[in-house]
Every structure is written in C-alpha cells, then in structure tokens.
Design a protein around this motif. Structure first.
Motif, short mmCIF file in Angstrom:
data_model
loop_
_atom_site.label_atom_id
_atom_site.label_comp_id
_atom_site.label_asym_id
_atom_site.label_seq_id
_atom_site.Cartn_x
_atom_site.Cartn_y
_atom_site.Cartn_z
N PHE A 48 44.81 36.28 38.54
CA PHE A 48 44.80 37.25 39.63
C PHE A 48 46.12 38.02 39.61
CE2 PHE A 48 41.72 34.14 41.30
CZ PHE A 48 40.71 35.01 41.68
N PRO A 49 46.07 39.33 39.74
CA PRO A 49 47.32 40.11 39.72
C PRO A 49 48.27 39.72 40.85
CG PRO A 49 45.43 41.54 39.38
CD PRO A 49 44.88 40.20 39.77
N GLN A 50 47.73 39.24 41.97
CA GLN A 50 48.56 38.86 43.11
C GLN A 50 48.17 37.46 43.57
OE1 GLN A 50 48.01 43.38 44.83
NE2 GLN A 50 48.41 41.77 46.29
N LYS A 51 49.10 36.79 44.18
CA LYS A 51 48.83 35.47 44.73
C LYS A 51 48.36 35.53 46.18
CE LYS A 51 49.56 32.86 41.24
NZ LYS A 51 48.42 32.10 40.66
N HIS A 52 48.54 36.69 46.81
CA HIS A 52 48.10 36.86 48.20
C HIS A 52 47.45 38.22 48.35
CE1 HIS A 52 51.30 33.78 48.50
NE2 HIS A 52 50.57 33.28 49.47
#
Length: 566
Positions: free
Chosen positions: A268-272
């Motif tokens: 995922f490009p971001q964790k949030h």
C-alpha cells in the motif's frame, strides 16, 4: 585413372602424363608409367624391372572465383609417344569440355576459361585421349579423370532463422540456457577453415553470453530483474576461418524479454487512509476504493482484499475488482451520523498466486488502516410511525379532530417541522391538518354508506430547509351511525289458493338496512295498525317474517297487498 597396354611381342609403350598446378606452385609434376624402363643408380649394377601395367591418374584442381584476365591453367596431358613433332593430338571430352575447359591439342595444356563457383558445382568428370594426328587412330584407350573446384573462403556465415524473439524468466540462475542459434557457411567444410564457424557476442554483455562452438546463448548474471529492465537486444556474430583475422562474418539479433515471476509483494502506498462517506449512502452501494501496488504483472499481481479487524467490520465489506485490482469498499448497514461519526478498518491486500521459490522475499501481503468519516447530511423529517390509521363517525361535524401525526428532525439541529396534506386526489380535500401540530380535522360531512374509507398522504418538511420532505400514508375509517331505515328486500305479490290449509306459510318477507350490522342487522316486523286487518292472515316476527293462513278461505284465491313496515 587406369590404362592398359596390349600384349604384343614388341609392344609400343605410350606414356600419357598429367601435369597439374599444385596449389599455386610454379612447377608442374607428371606421373609416368613405363614398360621395360631401366633405371641407373650410381654405384649399383644395372637392374631390369618389369613395371605394372596401367596408368596412375591424379585429380586436377582449379581455384573457384578466378577473376584474372587470362584463362586459368589447370594441368597438362602428355604422352610418351609425343616426340614434340606435333604428331600426337590430344582430345578432351566430358563435362565442360570445349566450353569451360579447353585443351591445346598439340601441347596437352588444359585451361579454364570461366570463373567457377564450387557452391554450384564441386567437380567435373572429363575424358582424355591421345591419337595419331596422321591416322586419327588412338595411341591409347580413352581414360576418365576429375577436375575438382578448389574452395576459397568466399561465403560468409548466415543465420537463416533470425532475427529471433525469445523469452526467459526473470531471476533465473546464471547460465540458464536461452536459445541456440546456428549459422551456416556454404564453403567446403572438408577443406581448410573456410566453413569453421565461431560464435561471439557483439552486443548484450554483461547480461548474456554465447558458447563459441555451439551458439548456445545463456544468462550471464544472477537474478536479472524484469522490474528493473525487461527487454534486451543481443547481437550474435558468426565468423568463419575459426574466428581468425580475415575470416568472413555474419550477425543476427536476438530480442530477449524477461518474463515475470511473483517476486514482488504488494504494498500500500500509505499506511493510513481516510475516507468520507455521507450518512445518506445506500446500503449495498460502493463508497470507496483502495489499492495496493504490485510491480509484477498478470496473475502474479492478482490479489485479494480483506477487512481483518476494526469497529467497522460489520458495517462495511470489501471486494476485489479483478480488472483494476482495486479493493471496492461497500456499505453493509445504514450509517447514522448522530449515532456514530467514524469507523476504523484494517485492510489487508495479499497475492493469490504465490511462488515458493521467492518466499524469502515476502511476506506477499500488506496491511493498511482506513478511517471512515461519516458525513452529516441534512435529512428530511422522520415520522414516528411508518403509517397511521384514524377513525371518525360519519355524522361528525366539520372541523372535528380525528388524530395527530408526529415527525421530528433527525439531525442534531432538530429544526421545527411543518405539516401539510398532498391534495392530489379528491379524498385529500375531506381533511385539513394543523401545520404546526400535525392534527388532522374533518373538512366535509361524510356518508359511510357512500365512502367507508379514505387514504390521504401527509407531508412534513423542515422550516429551515423546505426542500427536504418526508411523506407518510394515513388511512381514515368512517364509523357507522344508524341513519338509514330498513327496507323490504323487494316488492311482494302474494297469491293464495282457496284450499290452503290454516297455519300454512304463504310468504316469507325479508328486509335490508344500509347501516352495518351493529346498527341495522336485526329487524322487527308488524302489520300496519292504520289499515283494516284481515282476520284470515297473521304475521310472525322472526328476523324474517312469515304470513300464515288462520282459517279456510272460501274464495278460490286472493292477492295480498304490499305489506308496510315500521
């Protein structure tokens, strides 16, 4: 080539000599077979030998592709009986005789008049004969010999199948075979190195190598990564003369593509992430998308999304779009901003086709956190009941209250609500409603016997936002009062026979009432006291009434008038 002699007592020996050019040497050699020839060797006594009968012939050679201005010298025919006086005539027949190969019939010299190509014809079969020029008689039998076309390196190696397109899996071990290329050389493989081919790589190092003898192309590096570079153009050279300087060469291109293996986990490009979803979203609708990136392609990039935990696991569901490889977030239950304003979801994206050779590069899954923000939406008023049923008597006066509907603003603002009736049908005009309280009143006089039930629609809207409107159905039942007298069910004409016995029922009389059973189901029957009574008949009252004969009637028959009712 062999020639035999005759068995005369005093034979005449004729020697035919073949003189050839030996690979460009300046001198010529001849082979002679003679009979009764004495050879003197210094220091030894004279020895007489009986030689073998016949002739020994050598092959002649002629270089191909001769481009000189003069005919190319091939060799020489010579007979021992030739004293140089021109009495011997040499004759040449066979393949190419007179056109390609010519002979000086006096000296026996053979020349080639044309440039020859060994790749078209490797040798020529000819016949030689020496005859007496004066008598035209042969001095010896005709004999056969061969002129071979000697090869020169005039053909470069060729790749007949190129250019090549080939694939090899990425991350392959060093030395993995990719393809074997083969070049052919039209020169003579039995003579020299003209057709001995050696392979080398001109372009494509250090990624690939080629075996110089077999032409097998192999990977030359460990763990070549398709995601770093996918396509390679490799140029292979084939050079004859065993690769020596001056050899001829040909080349071909091999286009190599690295095919994909599952060596990259999804990420995922971001964790949030944060997602806004209005509380008005419909159950079952898609409310958002999320995607994990995978550098691989095809089935190696296929993945499945799962909600693994979070307080929104029961409210939301996630599915996978196989085309876009996105996770589609859908709503399972209604949202209510006033009750819960946000949800947290932990979403996992995992590959579905694993290659255990590369498990050490894993795990082949990733997790991210998604916070769903529920958006407040100005919702229309909400009625306390999904529908209402009210009752009113049919004799109620205009303006009589029959009931109240109640709605409220479900939003935090709790705006005031205004009520009104949708006057879409004539039925709606029989009622009015208080815009503030929701109390419904009668607007006309009712007749239950004409219309026993009314269906109306009440609407409620917020005062601050009149465009947000809710509707609720209201059913009004009209209650009965005893406002209709009973009526005979029909007109009765009674005919009585004169011999009818006393007590016999001659007619049953029934009545109806437009009111319902509570107000008109039971009736009382009696004879009209205002009319003179006939003593021959009686009336028995039992919901329906029966007329009986009291005594014998002398007249044949009579017709009774219609009976009145009270």
């Amino acid at each position: 080539m062999r020639i035999t002699s005759t068995s005369c007592i005093c034979p005449v020996l004729v020697c035919l000599c073949f003189v050839q050019r030996c690979y460009g040497a300046a001198h010529h050699g001849s082979i002679k077979v003679t009979r009764n020839q004495t050879k003197h060797i210094e220091g030894e006594t004279e020895v007489h030998h009986r030689p073998k009968r016949g002739w020994v012939w050598n092959q002649f050679f002629v270089l191909e592709e001769h481009m000189g201005p003069d005919p190319q010298y091939v060799g020489k025919l010579h007979s021992n009986s030739d004293k140089g006086d021109g009495s011997v005539k040499y004759i040449l027949t066979g393949e190419g005789a007179g056109t390609i190969f010519i002979i000086d019939d006096t000296t026996g010299d053979i020349h080639s008049t044309k440039s020859l190509d060994r790749e078209q014809k490797t040798h020529y079969v000819l016949h030689a004969q020496a005859i007496d020029r004066r008598t035209n008689k042969p001095l010896e039998p005709e004999s056969e010999f061969i002129i071979k076309v000697q090869d020169i390196n005039d053909n470069a190696p060729k790749f007949t199948d190129g250019p090549y397109i080939v694939t090899v899996p990425e991350m392959s071990e060093m030395g993995t075979s990719v393809l074997q290329v083969t070049a052919t050389d039209a020169d003579d493989p039995t003579y020299g190195n003209s057709a001995r081919v050696v392979y080398s790589i001109l372009q494509g190092q250090p990624y690939f190598s080629v075996d110089p003898k077999t032409g097998v192309i192999r990977t030359a590096l460990h763990n070549m990564d398709r995601e770093a570079r996918e396509h390679y153009s490799v140029v292979i050279q084939a050079k004859d003369m065993a690769g020596q300087v001056g050899g001829l060469s040909g080349s071909t291109t091999v286009n190599i593509t690295l095919t994909d293996v599952n060596d990259n986990p999804p990420r995922f490009p971001q964790k949030h992430y944060q997602l806004y979803v209005p509380e008005s979203a419909q159950v079952g609708s898609a409310v958002g998308k999320i995607k994990a990136n995978d550098a691989d392609t095809g089935s190696n990039a296929d993945m499945k999304y799962t909600i693994i935990n979070g307080d929104g696991a029961g409210v939301f569901s996630i599915s996978t779009d196989k085309e876009t490889r996105e996770g589609i977030l859908s709503l399972k239950k209604p949202l209510n901003y006033e009750k819960k304003k946000s949800y947290t979801l932990n979403i996992e994206g995992a590959n579905t086709h694993l290659d255990f050779r590369f498990s050490h590069l894993g795990p082949f899954k990733d997790v991210t956190m998604l916070k769903v923000i529920v958006g407040d939406v100005d919702e229309p008023p909400l009625f306390t009941m999904p529908s209402y049923v009210m009752e009113v008597y049919e004799n109620a006066k205009i303006g009589t209250p029959i009931g109240t509907v109640t709605a409220h603003d479900p939003d935090a603002a709790n705006s005031l609500v205004r009520y009104f009736i949708d006057h879409n049908t004539e039925e709606d005009r029989y009622f009015t409603i208080d815009a503030s309280t929701g109390t419904i009143k009668t607007a006309k006089i009712f007749d239950r016997e004409e219309i026993p039930w009314y269906n109306i629609t009440v609407a409620a809207s917020e005062i601050d936002n009149p465009e947000l409107v809710s509707h609720v159905p209201v059913g009004v039942r009209i209650l009965d009062v005893n406002d209709n007298p009973p009526e005979l069910a029909r007109d009765y004409d009674v005919v009585v026979c004169e011999n009818t016995k006393p007590g016999q029922v001659i007619q049953t009389i029934a009545a109806t009432d437009k009111d319902n059973s509570a107000n008109g189901a039971r009736f009382h029957f009696s004879l009209d006291e205002g009319l003179s009574l006939n003593p021959n008949f009686t009336l028995r009252n039992n919901e329906v009434s029966y007329i009986n004969i009291l005594k014998h009637i002398g007249t044949p028959k009579m017709q009774l008038p219609n009976w009145p009712y009270n």
